[in-house]
Write an enzyme that holds these catalytic residues in place. Structure first.
Site, short mmCIF file in Angstrom:
data_model
loop_
_atom_site.label_atom_id
_atom_site.label_comp_id
_atom_site.label_asym_id
_atom_site.label_seq_id
_atom_site.Cartn_x
_atom_site.Cartn_y
_atom_site.Cartn_z
N GLN A 159 12.47 -1.47 1.17
CA GLN A 159 11.39 -2.15 1.81
C GLN A 159 11.91 -3.40 2.36
OE1 GLN A 159 8.65 -0.72 2.57
NE2 GLN A 159 8.41 0.78 1.33
N ASP A 173 -1.91 3.01 2.77
CA ASP A 173 -1.19 2.96 3.99
C ASP A 173 -1.66 4.33 4.75
OD1 ASP A 173 0.25 2.19 5.98
OD2 ASP A 173 2.25 3.10 5.03
N TRP A 203 8.49 -3.53 4.69
CA TRP A 203 7.36 -4.45 4.14
C TRP A 203 7.88 -5.76 3.84
CZ3 TRP A 203 4.80 -5.47 -0.81
CH2 TRP A 203 3.37 -5.98 -0.68
N PRO A 258 0.84 -1.29 -0.13
CA PRO A 258 0.11 -0.21 -0.18
C PRO A 258 0.78 1.13 0.01
CG PRO A 258 0.18 -0.94 2.20
CD PRO A 258 0.90 -1.91 1.32
#
Length: 1116
Positions: A621, A92, A625, A53
């Site tokens: 990331q 997000d 993530w 997101p």
RNA sequence: AGUCUCGUAGCUCAGCUGGUUAGAGCGCUACACUGAUAAUGUAGAGGUCCCCAGUUCAAGUCUGGGCGGGACUACCA
């Protein structure tokens, strides 16, 4: 544009990619193509993709176009390959950037929250502001052609989403993986508050201060120390460690060394007690404590001995070897409650720039220290309280402030006390004042200390091995990110600190009693309702205005609402929510579950869509993530969360600098796409550099892609359409089997199928750059520059013959295949091309390229021999053209003959196959192959190093020289016997003929050039016939231009009138048939001059001519 | 400071498991082509393959050590 196919191929004027974008977007919208790619495949095998997101709190940048192109490519590829690929979008919405944005907007600071503005108001503004740029994001998504479901996205601030997060936290809590602990954070005892790193970075926070520093002696003990260092009851060996904060020494629980650092054991005297001691320190630091001149001096207290200590080295070790040794606690006021303390461990932050190369570790008072202790299972001591005083159990130091936090004039520095004590105890090796930078609290101006503060953690270290194990099953692109950066990160894993002291985020669903002995972790709104009611019955929450709707609490699961709820413990105590919010990375890492509001809904859907087959984001990331997805997948399901992951690099500016708002070198994605077209941008980004390498974004690169690739493909397509319409040719009609088509057709089809195979393989292995570059090479080099160029006359000559039909079929197949191969990368142009090729008789085809099937290579069509042969033709042609160039004979002037000496029968055979092509391309009458070349051609032997290597080994160099200088006779001998014997260094070596290559180098007396291993000789003699033909061809060329200038249709027939001198006119008459066919002339006549005539020049001779349409001519 | 990554022509990039003469496109220069033509083709110039050492008959390619760019993480006795 509609679903209906056209009757004819639309005529194409000029390439305009932005217009194509608009046209195709309208088509996709009108026909719901994206939805169809999903609806039409409901029963297909799913290919699971997770959308990471973005935050709509910031505007989209050009780097988002890169990562989203990447996501789009593989989703489109799998869709075309027959999978069901759903792509649920997401937002997000929590976190610090949102808060900071709101504070800036309102002109407030954190301090105002709860004072000038309520938390309720603050959060409601956050909720509104976070979607500020949603429109921009949706627009960029649309215009770049990224297909993702924006209709039903998951949103991390929604109650359903948060409820899943709570459920997951509860699961972790039940498993004992969620606990309250502490982290080391900057802390101001004077202000009684923790500081953020941001506050520490404020100007003026770091100041020069003078502190008492101590090099302390830690006494080695234990069996291993006896063995390695020779420690005995009489022989004391000490580790030397330096500290600038002596007050942390009572809390020491470990020493750290560098794994690769070399340490020495030295025998010397303690400078304060004069006792003989042995000390261990880094070899690089030796001369900071000892002088070379004192080396080997007797260990006695001579003049100035304590300034210049006598010493001698005893032994040397690596840090690795020292690891695990034990030592005696230096100041044994208290013992750590847990862990195996007082050991030497290795840590990667240890350096030899200052100190001793051995670092004193007090886990409670340093972040590095804490992490090191945790990684090595070492406990801690916290002998200082939150006021900055030594605690009760610090013995004689108890109650003393470590720094002068109270501005007490009587305050005595405990550092000095400790220094004196250690000196007396033979435990101090050097004590001195030292000036260094130290952080201070910006509010109180007092020194900050690092201090353990409460935090909630996920015990990731408990599953570290499993995380590593599962990581090895993930396909990382590039591999190094997974095996290097990510695995490294997992290796050095510490527990995940979930706590954030903020306002706008997911609240931690834990309620505790005041004394912390009882707690509950809530896992659903239902449970919260029950507990709430229970507490209400127990007389709590009485003034709450919360209502039940359908039996559930009607509540926004954010601050401040959840904080108003008080629960009751088993023993009847009130429980209050822990004030923390959780790390936003938990939000995004939980998206596989929370996007479906699992387990409260969508059980089926969730099961089917976990884990993901594919995800992609930027390398930044890796610890974000990618990590949180992996942790939650592992902890909750003992599974990877994704099977394939592509991590892309950064988009830098043209000069290689990072793009930033400050420098103003950012690239606006909207302007760029509007100006160049989405496909040019996508294609450029994907083919210019591997996605995981950084991309230097340069607009010239996009222009080049437009011209070079899309322009060429567009031209090829419009060329095809032009003639296909003239001949009313239709795909699917009068198909000719491939084996019946000419060599050139079979060649390009062979390449096309090789290409299909390679491109498919590239997409399958997540190598889009390779796929794109392969397609580009095929289109520009092979299809356009060779196939179309050489086939041009096949398309415009005469009626629709079998040969012409074959050419149409072949080119059509190539374009149709290219459209599908390129579709994942450039969805718009591919669609345009595909639709362009889709005429009425071919309705069997899907309406959109994205609904069509990705091509599969037919091995039977691939003829690698033919591919090689054609390569030979290309090499020969370009060599001959180079020769013409050398003597300045233009291609239009025919030449008699080219000669090629070839010894190998198979090569001769290949050349025969393509000689017509070469002759036509180079305008030569005859290609003669010389078999018996002895005496005519000078030849040379080239060693094949790869084959000769194993045979000759070290004699290679000599052999190469000998082979290179073999006489013509010996080469003939080598040929005859298929081997040759060389004498090297007194030994005989038999070299087989297949270990070398015999190449012809020169043909004395001819114009010669080399093409690879072939030599080409050109006959440049011009006979009168050749000159005449040259004139004729020149004339044809002039007439073509004249036709065009007179704006004749390409099918118009003409009569040509000419005024020329006799010689030239004879030339033309000799080739009258040829000329008439070429220029569609019915008659070529000699005429009397007239002012309508155009003056032309043919090979430096003047000529006058005019063209008239045949029908008009008759009327004259 | 650590980890990862990149370093090949003026620019952007290829170069697989080591094979001796390192490639492409753009740009530059010259020429050619002209029924794909605001296209196209051919040729030329242009390189210390970041540096140093090692392994090997042979290194752009493998190993070690540097240097430089970038990212991430961490801020230190």
């Amino acid at each position: 544009m509609t679903m209906e196919a056209k009757l004819t191929f639309t005529e194409l004027k000029q390439l305009n990619l932005p217009n194509i974008d608009k046209e195709i977007l309208a088509f996709w919208d009108a026909e719901n193509i994206f939805q169809k790619t999903i609806l039409e495949r409901q029963d297909a095998t799913p290919f699971i993709f997770y959308e990471g997101p973005p935050s709509a709190n910031g505007t989209p940048g050009i780097h988002h176009v890169l990562s989203r192109t990447l996501k789009d490519i593989f989703c489109r590829f799998r869709t075309m390959d027959g999978y069901l690929v759903e792509r649920k979008g997401g937002w997000d919405t929590h976190g610090l950037p949102v808060e900071l944005g709101v504070e800036k907007l309102l002109g407030i600071t954190k301090e105002d929250i709860g004072k000038t503005i309520t938390v309720e108001e603050y959060n409601s503004i956050c909720r509104r502001e976070v979607m500020k740029y949603k429109d921009q994001w949706e627009e960029v998504t649309r215009i770049m052609g990224y297909w993702v479901d924006m209709e039903k996205p998951y949103v991390t601030f929604e109650n359903d989403y948060i409820e899943t997060l709570w459920q997951l936290l509860q699961k972790l809590h039940t498993k004992g993986l969620l606990y309250k602990g502490y982290t080391i954070q900057p802390f101001s005892p004077a202000a009684g508050t923790g500081l953020s790193s941001h506050e520490l970075n404020m100007p003026g926070a770091y100041r020069e201060v003078k502190d008492t520093t101590i090099v302390a002696q830690f006494k080695a003990t234990g069996a291993e120390a006896e063995k390695l260092l020779g420690v005995t009851a009489e022989r004391e060996v000490f580790f030397l460690a330096w500290t600038t904060t002596p007050w942390t020494l009572p809390s020491n629980t470990a020493l750290a060394v560098g794994r690769k650092i070399v340490y020495v054991q030295v025998r010397t005297l303690n400078p304060y007690t004069g006792k003989p001691v042995e000390v261990v320190l880094a070899k690089d630091r030796l001369y900071a404590y000892f002088k070379e001149e004192q080396k080997g001096q007797p260990l006695e207290q001579h003049e100035g001995w304590n300034k210049h200590l006598p010493w001698e080295p005893v032994a040397e070790f690596s840090g690795e070897a020292l690891s695990g040794l034990r030592y005696e606690q230096l100041l044994p006021y208290a013992q750590p409650e847990s862990g195996d303390a007082f050991r030497v461990v290795t840590a990667d932050f240890v350096s030899t720039e200052d100190g001793t190369g051995i670092v004193h570790i007090a886990p409670s008072f340093g972040a590095d220290d804490f992490r090191t202790a945790q990684q090595n299972g070492i406990g801690s001591l916290t002998l200082v309280d939150r006021q900055g005083r030594f605690s009760e159990d610090a013995g004689e130091l108890a109650g003393r402030y470590v720094k002068n936090y109270t501005d007490d004039p009587e305050w005595e520095n405990p550092d000095v006390f400790i220094a004196v004590k250690l000196k007396e105890e033979n435990r101090a090796f050097r004590v001195e004042k030292y000036e260094h930078n130290y952080p201070h609290c910006w509010r109180t101006d007092k020194p900050v200390i690092y201090y353990p503060l409460d935090s909630w953690f996920i015990r990731t270290t408990a599953v570290k091995d499993r995380l590593l194990e599962l990581n090895r099953t993930i396909n990382w692109k590039p591999r190094s990110t997974g095996e290097g950066r990510f695995a490294q990160w997992l290796e050095n894993l510490v527990d995940w600190n979930l706590s954030r002291s903020r306002y706008w985020g997911t609240p931690l669903p834990i309620w505790r009693t005041a004394d912390g002995t009882e707690e509950i972790c809530i896992g659903s709104v239902k449970q919260l309702t029950e507990e709430f009611s229970k507490a209400k019955e127990a007389g709590l929450n009485t003034d709450s205005d919360l209502k039940l709707v359908n039996g559930l609490l009607d509540i926004d699961l954010h601050k401040p609402y959840v904080d108003r709820i008080v629960l009751v413990s088993a023993t009847g105590q009130p429980m209050y929510r822990e004030a923390d919010l959780i790390d936003v990375w938990f939000d995004s890492g939980a998206m596989p579950y929370a996007q479906w509001h699992w387990p409260f809904e969508n059980e089926e859907t969730f099961r089917r869509s976990f884990p993901a087959d594919f995800i992609a984001e930027g390398v930044d990331q890796t610890r974000g993530w990618f990590f949180t997805l992996h942790v939650l997948g592992t902890m909750l399901f003992d599974s990877v969360a994704y099977r394939n992951v592509v991590s892309n690099g950064l988009v830098l500016d043209k000069a290689g600098n990072k793009m930033s708002k400050r420098l103003g070198n950012g690239v606006d994605p909207f302007d760029t796409i509007y100006k160049y077209g989405a496909d040019a941008v996508r294609w450029y980004m994907i083919t210019n550099a591997q996605p995981w390498d950084n991309l230097k974004f340069d607009f010239d690169g996009i222009t080049e892609v437009q011209r070079k690739f899309f322009g060429t493909l567009f031209n090829t397509c419009s060329f095809f359409g032009l003639y296909a319409n003239v001949d009313a040719w239709r795909p699917g009609k009068d198909n000719i089997s491939i084996s019946d088509r000419p060599e050139l057709d079979r060649w390009i089809l062979s390449l096309l199928h090789s290409l299909t195979r390679d491109v498919r393989q590239a997409y399958e292995s997540y190598e889009p750059t390779r796929a794109g570059r392969l397609i580009e090479l095929f289109v520009t080099e092979h299809l356009s520059n060779w196939y179309v160029r050489l086939s041009r006359r096949r398309f415009w000559k005469g009626e629709l013959s079998a040969d012409k039909n074959a050419a149409y079929h072949t080119l059509y197949t190539c374009l149709h295949t290219i459209a599908r191969l390129m579709a994942p990368v450039s969805p718009f142009f591919a669609e345009f091309l595909y639709r362009q090729l889709r005429v009425q008789e071919f309705l069997g085809d899907a309406a959109s390229v994205h609904l069509s099937a990705f091509p599969v290579a037919d091995q039977a069509v691939i003829d690698s021999d033919l591919e090689e042969t054609m390569q030979l033709a290309q090499d020969l042609s370009s060599t001959i053209l180079a020769l013409r160039k050398k003597v300045n004979i233009k291609v239009r002037q025919p030449l008699r003959k080219a000669m090629i000496p070839v010894l190998q029968e198979d090569v001769r055979d290949k050349i025969r196959h393509i000689s017509d092509l070469v002759l036509a391309e180079t305008n030569i009458k005859e290609l003669s192959l010389m078999e018996d070349t002895a005496g005519v051609v000078t030849r040379k032997v080239k060693p094949d190093f790869k084959k000769l290597g194993p045979l000759l080994g070290a004699h290679m160099k000599e052999a190469a020289t000998m082979l290179g200088s073999l006489s013509q006779e010996r080469i003939a001998e080598l040929e005859r016997w298929s081997q040759i014997t060389l004498e090297i260094a007194g030994k005989e070596f038999v070299i087989p003929a297949d270990h070398v290559e015999i190449v012809s180098e020169d043909i004395p007396g001819w114009l010669v050039a080399n093409a690879g291993n072939l030599t080409v000789a050109l006959d440049i003699q011009l006979t009168p016939e050749l000159v005449a033909e040259g004139n004729a061809r020149e004339f044809v060329s002039r007439m073509q231009k004249l036709r065009k200038d007179s704006q004749l249709e390409i099918t118009d027939r003409i009569v040509v009138e000419v005024v020329a001198d006799k010689d030239l006119w004879d030339s033309l008459l000799d080739f009258k048939n040829y000329i008439c066919t070429e220029i569609l002339a019915d008659e070529l006549v000699s005429a009397v001059d007239n002012q309508d005539f155009v003056k032309l020049e043919i090979n430096e001779r003047e000529i006058r001519a005019r063209v008239i349409k045949t029908e008009a001519y008759g009327k004259k």
